[in-house]
Enzyme design. Structure first.
Site, PDB file in Angstrom:
ATOM      1  N   GLY A  30      10.524 -12.579 -38.988  1.00 24.23           N
ATOM      2  CA  GLY A  30      11.312 -13.803 -38.913  1.00 24.23           C
ATOM      3  C   GLY A  30      12.741 -13.537 -38.503  1.00 24.23           C
ATOM      4  N   GLU A  31      13.340 -12.498 -39.072  1.00 26.20           N
ATOM      5  CA  GLU A  31      14.714 -12.145 -38.716  1.00 26.20           C
ATOM      6  C   GLU A  31      14.795 -11.597 -37.289  1.00 26.20           C
ATOM      7  OE1 GLU A  31      14.266 -12.685 -42.879  1.00 26.20           O
ATOM      8  OE2 GLU A  31      13.222 -11.243 -41.601  1.00 26.20           O
ATOM      9  N   PHE A  32      13.747 -10.895 -36.864  1.00 25.08           N
ATOM     10  CA  PHE A  32      13.714 -10.438 -35.467  1.00 25.08           C
ATOM     11  C   PHE A  32      13.781 -11.633 -34.524  1.00 25.08           C
ATOM     12  CE2 PHE A  32      11.035  -9.830 -31.675  1.00 25.08           C
ATOM     13  CZ  PHE A  32      11.833  -8.924 -31.000  1.00 25.08           C
TER      14      PHE A  32
END
Length: 407
Positions: free
Chosen positions: A59-61
């Site tokens: 998700g952060e990627f």
């Protein structure tokens, strides 16, 4: 950092190594971290400088990805070092073409930090959303390396804002700038004396907008959903499926695509066992066989965000566990979004609920009520979907704001 922090991390690292004997994720993480020094030695160009971007997981990627793409588009010669903490991010993205070096980030222990930072010439360090590693941050500051966090969001319940949170507040003062999603986050930080904030928004809006504009053909899924009301259950967990599957089994006027968060053979088999209508796996589907099925199980990673365009409604999993997954990926296609009660960490969920582009449910009964309304009233379905799509379009632009401020 203090002794208590380092001791806690030592115990965490030990626990991960022990858990690796039985837990696949823990094993992947610890083995991946052991490979990091070798990857750095082999792949880092000692004569070059790198933009280091660290993300926790997938998700952060997806939040960091638009910035990586803008860096590479604007300055193609810039080198990118991309690190992950979680296997669910690294294992999916380890072959991502725009990063020059990709590896796991070793645990935030002083000996690891020094070895890691000594092995690469870092020009700038960029952390995404929730990544607060005290030893890395303090050492970056000591070395004078500009350090940033992007798409960050803060809540009063976090340790930074508690009487005991002095150690965590020190971490925040290591950033040169904190790019936050909203004014509420900036105000919270100001209340503890952190004023080097920029309200830039969330880069995920830019990412999902890019996906919307770059359509990929999925003939089997298109054939499956053509002319049919289709519910997409994205990143589902067992508590979600406890009411999703019975509703689907008893509702012949709809089809369902289910993309479980975990796709182990055991998970897929468990889902298939509960389904009472004709089901096919995506890995085995053709346009012809998919058209004849009632349920399509996506048994691979990496395509869900591109497939929501075939959905009538999206249910996003995780809301009966640690928290909902990415709702923007579905909302960008102009469809209503449904999710469980654990959504409070996500600004976009609050916004979409307020605007009525999304619905939250506490149990199967509430889910059935909403679904019956969406199934039976085409105008209602269209109106609420349009709200969701407009919300995404109104919030793009964070990536460019961040890029201009940093570069």
């Amino acid at each position: 950092m203090n002794i208590l922090y380092n001791t806690a991390l030592e115990l965490y690292a030990l626990g991960a190594r022990i858990a690796g004997a039985r837990n696949r994720k823990a094993k992947l993480m610890t083995e991946g971290q052991r490979r990091t020094p070798g990857i750095m030695k082999e792949q880092i160009d000692p004569k070059a400088s790198y933009i280091w971007i660290h993300v926790s997981s997938l998700g952060e990627f997806e939040q960091g990805r638009p910035l990586i793409e803008m860096i590479k588009k604007t300055t193609p010669d810039k080198k990118i070092l991309l690190t992950f903490f979680s296997p669910s991010g690294y294992e999916v993205c380890k072959n991502y073409g725009l990063a020059d070096v990709i590896c796991y980030l070793p645990f935030d222990l002083p000996r690891n930090v020094k070895k890691f930072l000594d092995s690469v010439n870092i020009e700038k360090a960029i952390f995404v959303k929730y990544e607060f590693w005290g030893n890395y941050l303090s050492e970056l500051k000591r070395r004078g390396i500009p350090t940033y966090i992007i798409s960050a969001i803060f809540r009063p319940t976090q340790a930074f804002f508690k009487p005991y949170g002095g150690m965590f507040r020190k971490m925040l003062r290591c950033y040169d700038k904190l790019f936050v999603q909203d004014k509420a986050s900036a105000d919270l930080l100001a209340s503890i004396g952190v004023n080097n904030t920029v309200i830039a928004g969330d880069t995920r809006f830019d990412r999902v907008s890019d996906i919307l504009d770059n359509k990929i053909d999925f003939p089997a899924i298109e054939s499956f959903s053509r002319g049919q009301f289709t519910l997409f259950a994205g990143s589902s967990w067992e508590p979600d499926e406890e009411f999703l599957i019975p509703f689907f089994n008893s509702t012949p006027e709809m089809k369902m695509v289910i993309a479980p968060h975990e796709i182990s053979p055991e998970r897929i088999a468990g889902i298939k066992e509960k389904l009472k209508r004709k089901t096919i796996l995506y890995s085995e589907a053709t346009p012809e066989t998919a058209a004849e099925a009632d349920c399509l199980i996506i048994d691979c990673y990496g395509i869900l965000s591109k497939c929501y365009r075939f959905a009538s409604v999206a249910y996003i999993g995780g809301g009966f566990g640690a928290g909902i997954h990415n709702i923007n990926e579905a909302a960008v296609y102009g469809i209503p979004v449904i999710f469980g009660p654990n959504y409070h960490k996500f600004k976009e969920a609050h916004d979409l609920l307020r605007l009525e582009g999304a619905f939250t449910v506490n149990d199967g009964g509430e889910f059935a009520t909403i679904m019956q309304k969406l199934l039976s009233d085409g105008q209602y379905l269209t109106e609420h979907g349009k709200i969701a799509g407009n919300y995404i379009r109104d919030n793009i632009g964070a990536t460019e704001r961040i890029y201009r401020a940093i570069f």
